[in-house]
Every structure is written in structure tokens, then in C-alpha cells.
Design a protein around this motif. Structure first.
Motif, PDB file in Angstrom:
ATOM      1  N   VAL A 137       0.960  -1.208  -0.172  1.00 33.74           N
ATOM      2  CA  VAL A 137       0.030   0.020  -0.142  1.00 33.74           C
ATOM      3  C   VAL A 137       0.874   1.343  -0.033  1.00 33.74           C
ATOM      4  O   VAL A 137       2.078   1.051   0.862  1.00 33.74           O
ATOM      5  CB  VAL A 137      -0.858  -0.042   1.379  1.00 33.74           C
ATOM      6  N   VAL A 149      -3.993   7.186  -0.269  1.00 33.60           N
ATOM      7  CA  VAL A 149      -3.887   5.811   0.030  1.00 33.60           C
ATOM      8  C   VAL A 149      -4.168   5.094  -1.331  1.00 33.60           C
ATOM      9  O   VAL A 149      -5.173   5.064  -1.908  1.00 33.60           O
ATOM     10  CB  VAL A 149      -4.724   5.300   1.131  1.00 33.60           C
ATOM     11  N   GLU A 181       3.745   0.564   2.692  1.00 37.72           N
ATOM     12  CA  GLU A 181       3.353  -0.493   3.683  1.00 37.72           C
ATOM     13  C   GLU A 181       3.006  -1.744   3.086  1.00 37.72           C
ATOM     14  O   GLU A 181       2.627  -1.846   2.416  1.00 37.72           O
ATOM     15  CB  GLU A 181       2.053   0.099   4.253  1.00 37.72           C
ATOM     16  N   ARG A 183       0.844  -4.784   2.590  1.00 40.70           N
ATOM     17  CA  ARG A 183      -0.662  -4.865   2.643  1.00 40.70           C
ATOM     18  C   ARG A 183      -1.342  -5.796   3.559  1.00 40.70           C
ATOM     19  O   ARG A 183      -0.872  -7.098   3.211  1.00 40.70           O
ATOM     20  CB  ARG A 183      -1.083  -5.181   0.990  1.00 40.70           C
ATOM     21  N   GLU A 188     -11.637  -4.778   8.394  1.00 39.08           N
ATOM     22  CA  GLU A 188     -11.610  -3.869   8.795  1.00 39.08           C
ATOM     23  C   GLU A 188     -12.566  -3.307  10.092  1.00 39.08           C
ATOM     24  O   GLU A 188     -13.742  -3.721  10.157  1.00 39.08           O
ATOM     25  CB  GLU A 188     -11.602  -2.568   7.792  1.00 39.08           C
ATOM     26  N   LYS A 210     -16.555   2.163   2.598  1.00 34.52           N
ATOM     27  CA  LYS A 210     -15.618   3.321   1.784  1.00 34.52           C
ATOM     28  C   LYS A 210     -16.054   3.486   0.426  1.00 34.52           C
ATOM     29  O   LYS A 210     -15.745   4.485  -0.344  1.00 34.52           O
ATOM     30  CB  LYS A 210     -14.270   3.103   2.025  1.00 34.52           C
ATOM     31  N   MET A 269      -7.006  -3.395  11.041  1.00 35.33           N
ATOM     32  CA  MET A 269      -7.182  -4.596  10.402  1.00 35.33           C
ATOM     33  C   MET A 269      -7.508  -5.666  10.987  1.00 35.33           C
ATOM     34  O   MET A 269      -6.287  -5.772  12.036  1.00 35.33           O
ATOM     35  CB  MET A 269      -6.122  -4.760   9.005  1.00 35.33           C
ATOM     36  N   LEU A 278      -4.274   0.502  11.044  1.00 34.62           N
ATOM     37  CA  LEU A 278      -3.998   0.884   9.496  1.00 34.62           C
ATOM     38  C   LEU A 278      -3.619   2.441   9.658  1.00 34.62           C
ATOM     39  O   LEU A 278      -2.970   2.926   8.972  1.00 34.62           O
ATOM     40  CB  LEU A 278      -5.197   0.964   8.832  1.00 34.62           C
TER      41      LEU A 278
END
Ligand code: AMP
Ligand code: GLY
Length: 422
Positions: A137, A149, A181, A183, A188, A210, A269, A278
Motif C-alpha cells: 500500500v 492511499v 506499507e 498490505r 476492517e 468506503k 485491520m 492501519l
């Protein structure tokens, strides 16, 4: 109250339900907030004017909805002026304002989070991406209005994202430093806390949705819906989050000389190896607040005041056992090019004992309520379980007439964004 979106409507509405409701002024507020507060035409970023107003009206407590005024130092300035304001100082708000700072604090204090490294030079980022074992990510260090992101499937995507941010500067200065980062896989969860810098009160949990479209398809948004509480969490999970994440991060910020007060939002997460961070936000979520706050019982204003003055352990809050499901009604074209101006009707018929209508982006034009932004309204349904809460939310949403409205039909239906993506 500072702000004027759906989250702020929920905050103001909930303060107005307190056993001893305060007189509320909102800057700038919105037509929904105007039902419970006096709206004053001041920008949430005009700190000088806000201080002048608060001093003139002898405001006891200022509550700040969005992150930008917090990052701009509103709490620092209010405190220096002898005014009580809920929320972190600018230094503590860096927890949300800089993903590099957040990651380094998490790693230093051994708080569970994914592996991550910070880069400012594309060559070094490229070497890291090429050598990395799995999907990554790529995150802009600073705030980018939800565009910072990029969740990548492979190295080619990660390289492209890093190049866009570091070489082409498409996100501007906030993207000139990036965090790459690992993944993480899992479901979530958003967990909220209120703290006075010492005591921590766990302030419920929610699950955001989201993506724009059903089945977690389409572009990322600020959030299209939320549910609270979240059913089916492993026994003891929230206590584990408090012990392994909330208590240590508040301690870490204190040790770093940036004591944290206010609402803290942990975006987690739930991985096979336990909950991992996260991100942190330094405020309530929007639309999570619209799902959380209708379930809150007791004196919200007193608890917020205690986060500023200390003594949070004396707060008397509890939670209704009902489930809340919140559905966002967004303008056509949201999130990329929202078209404002649609006339909104049916809000009175929609609201009822099991349905609350919160204004997000609305305005009055020639005496009519119109859409004025991307996310326009949020409807929260309440019920004895998720099914009842969803039914109440959609019954209400369907009574609102809003040409071209976009809404998700599956809020609360799927357990896992990760599963839906797979
Ligand atoms: P953030 O603003 O850091 O929460 O990121 C926005 C969204 O990107 C999160 O809600 C996740 O859906 C996704 N995301 C962020 N970091 C990761 C990660 N390390 N692994 C998987 N997904 C992530
Ligand atoms: N709904 C996500 C956020 O408020 O950050």
C-alpha cells in the motif's frame, strides 16, 4: 461546535439530547444543525474569528468535528486564550496529519501495525518495492482529502503510485514523502476512544463502507455508510484493542511530549495475527459518528468537558443495545465531480422514532433545501438488530426525494471488505 457536515450534525444533535442540554452555536453549521443550534457564518478554519466569538459569548466548551482545524492548531490557540476546546493539540494531531510520524511512533512503541518504510526519493522507493515480498500500500505522508492511499495488487501498481506521488507530484507537498506499507489482509474495524490524556473511555466501534458502489466496487469515498455495533467480533477483541493499541498509543504520545486529549479513532485491520493499526484519526469518523452517537446514553457534554479538564473516569456514559445502520445519500457525480443543486424533499416524512436524518452537504436556496456538496444527507436507522436497523434506514432513505441520488443498498450486509474484494 466547529464544522458543518453530517458528523457535526450528529454531534450537535446528540449534545441537544443531553440531560441538561447546552445552548449550542455552530460555525458554520448547516440547515440541519440549525434545528438544534444557532449557526454563525464563520469558517471552521478562521481561528481568530472563532476565538473572538467564543470569548464574546463566554462559550464554556468548543467541540471540533473535522481534522483540519485541529491540525491547524485550533486547540492550542483556544487554550492559550483561556478557552476550553475538545481535541488534541496540533503536535498530537500529527498522529493523523503525518503517516510517517504515526508509523514511527507505532514501531518505536511496539504497537501492532504492518511493516512500513518512508521514502522521499523515487529510486530508493523503487528498490524497496522491487525487493518486497508481497502486495503493498502506497500512502502519501500528509492529508490528501481521501486520495492519498493506493492499495496495490502488485509491484507494478506500487511503482506507478510511488512515481505519481514522488516524481510527478500529483498530490502536491503531502505526497512528496510516502509510506510504503505491507498490505494486510482481514476485516476492517473502526474503534473509538475518548481520553483526557490519562484515562481512556472506549467509545464504541463501527464499520465504515468506503467504496461508492454495492459489493465494495467503484472508487473510494469519504464513506458511504456505517454500522454500529459490529456483530460477530471475536470475544474479548475490543478489550485486546484497548490493551494493545489504545492504552499504548496514548502512553507513547505522552512520552513523546505530545499528550493527547479528545476523540481518537483507530482504523484497524483484523488480521490472523490479531488487530493491527492501519491509521489513526484525531476525531470522529463521518459517517461513523452518525451511527455511534444515536446509541450513546448519558451526558455527552459532560464527558467531552472531562476530556479537556481531566477526570474522565467520572463520566457516566452507556450504550443502547440497539443497532444503528447509517446510509449516505450522495450527489450524482460524487466523488469525482459532484453536482450540487438538486432539490431535496421528503425529509420530514423520512424522520421518525427509528430514523434520524442528518444533513451533510445541504443549503437553503430561495427557501428550498438543496444539495450542496458530495455527501448530502445521512440517514441512520435504529432497530433491535442489524436487519431491523437496515430496514428502518432504507425505509427512511426511500422517502427522501433527491434526483440522481447515489446510495449503497448493502450497508451492513457483508461482513468483510477484504472478502468482497477477493
Ligand atoms: P487509511 O487512510 O490509512 O486508513 O487507508 C484507507 C484505506 O486503505 C483503509 O481503510 C484500508 O481499506 C486501506 N488500507 C490502508 N492501509 C492498508 C494496509 N496496510 N493493508 C491493506 N489495506 C490498507
Ligand atoms: N469515514 C472515514 C473517516 O471519517 O475518516
Amino acid at each position: 461546535m466547529v464544522g458543518g457536515g453530517g458528523r457535526e450534525h450528529a454531534i450537535a444533535w446528540r449534545l441537544a439530547q443531553d440531560p441538561e442540554p447546552p445552548e449550542i452555536f455552530a460555525a458554520p453549521g448547516n440547515p440541519g444543525i440549525a434545528q438544534v443550534a444557532t449557526c454563525i457564518p464563520l469558517s471552521s478554519m478562521d481561528v481568530d474569528a472563532l476565538i473572538g466569538f467564543a470569548q464574546g459569548q463566554r462559550i464554556d466548551l468548543t467541540v471540533i468535528g473535522p481534522e483540519l482545524p485541529l491540525l491547524a492548531g485550533l486547540v492550542d490557540r483556544f487554550t492559550a486564550a483561556g478557552l476550553a476546546a475538545v481535541g488534541p493539540t496540533a503536535a498530537a494531531a500529527e498522529l493523523e496529519g503525518s503517516k510517517a510520524f504515526c508509523k514511527s511512533l507505532l514501531r518505536t512503541h511496539a504497537i501492532p501495525t504492518g511493516e512500513g518504510r518512508v521514502f522521499t526519493e523515487f529510486d530508493k522507493a523503487r528498490a524497496h518495492i522491487v525487493a518486497a515480498p508481497g502486495p503493498m500500500v502506497v500512502k502519501a505522508d500528509g492529508l490528501c482529502a481521501g486520495k492519498g492511499v493506493v492499495v496495490c495488487d502488485d509491484a507494478a501498481e506500487a511503482l506507478a503510485a510511488a512515481e505519481r506521488m514522488l516524481v510527478h507530484g500529483v498530490l502536491g507537498p503531502p505526497g512528496r514523502r510516502i509510506l510504503i506499507e505491507e498490505r494486510l489482509q482481514g476485516e476492517e474495524l473502526s474503534v473509538f476512544a475518548l481520553t483526557d490524556g490519562e484515562a481512556i473511555y472506549r467509545f464504541g466501534e463501527a464499520r465504515d463502507h468506503k467504496r461508492l458502489l454495492d459489493g465494495d466496487k467503484g472508487p473510494n469515498t469519504g464513506g458511504m455508510g456505517a454500522v454500529s455495533p459490529v456483530a460477530g467480533l471475536p470475544e474479548g477483541l475490543l478489550e485486546q484493542v484497548e490493551r494493545e493499541i489504545l492504552v499504548p498509543i496514548i502512553h507513547a504520545l505522552k512520552v513523546e511530549g505530545r499528550p493527547y486529549r479528545g476523540i481518537l479513532y483507530a482504523g484497524l485491520m483484523l488480521t490472523p495475527g490479531g488487530p493491527k493499526v492501519l491509521e489513526f484519526n484525531v476525531r470522529f469518523g463521518d459517517p461513523e459518528a452518525q451511527a455511534l452517537l444515536p446509541r450513546l446514553e448519558g451526558s455527552f457534554g459532560d464527558a467531552l468537558a472531562r476530556s479537556v479538564h481531566g477526570g474522565l473516569e467520572g463520566a457516566t456514559l452507556s450504550w443502547s443495545p440497539r443497532t444503528a445502520a447509517t446510509v449516505v445519500l450522495a450527489s450524482p457525480g460524487y466523488p469525482d465531480r459532484p453536482q450540487s443543486g438538486a432539490v431535496l424533499e421528503g425529509l420530514e416524512e423520512a424522520a421518525g422514532p427509528d430514523a434520524l436524518v442528518f444533513h451533510a452537504g445541504t443549503a437553503l436556496r430561495d427557501g428550498r433545501l438543496v444539495a450542496a456538496g458530495g455527501r448530502v444527507l445521512t440517514v441512520t436507522g435504529l432497530g433491535k438488530d442489524l436487519e431491523a436497523a437496515r430496514a428502518a434506514a432504507y425505509r427512511a432513505a426511500d422517502r427522501i426525494r433527491f434526483p440522481g441520488v447515489q446510495l449503497r443498498r448493502d450497508i451492513g450486509l457483508k461482513a468483510s471488505p477484504a472478502e468482497a474484494r477477493a
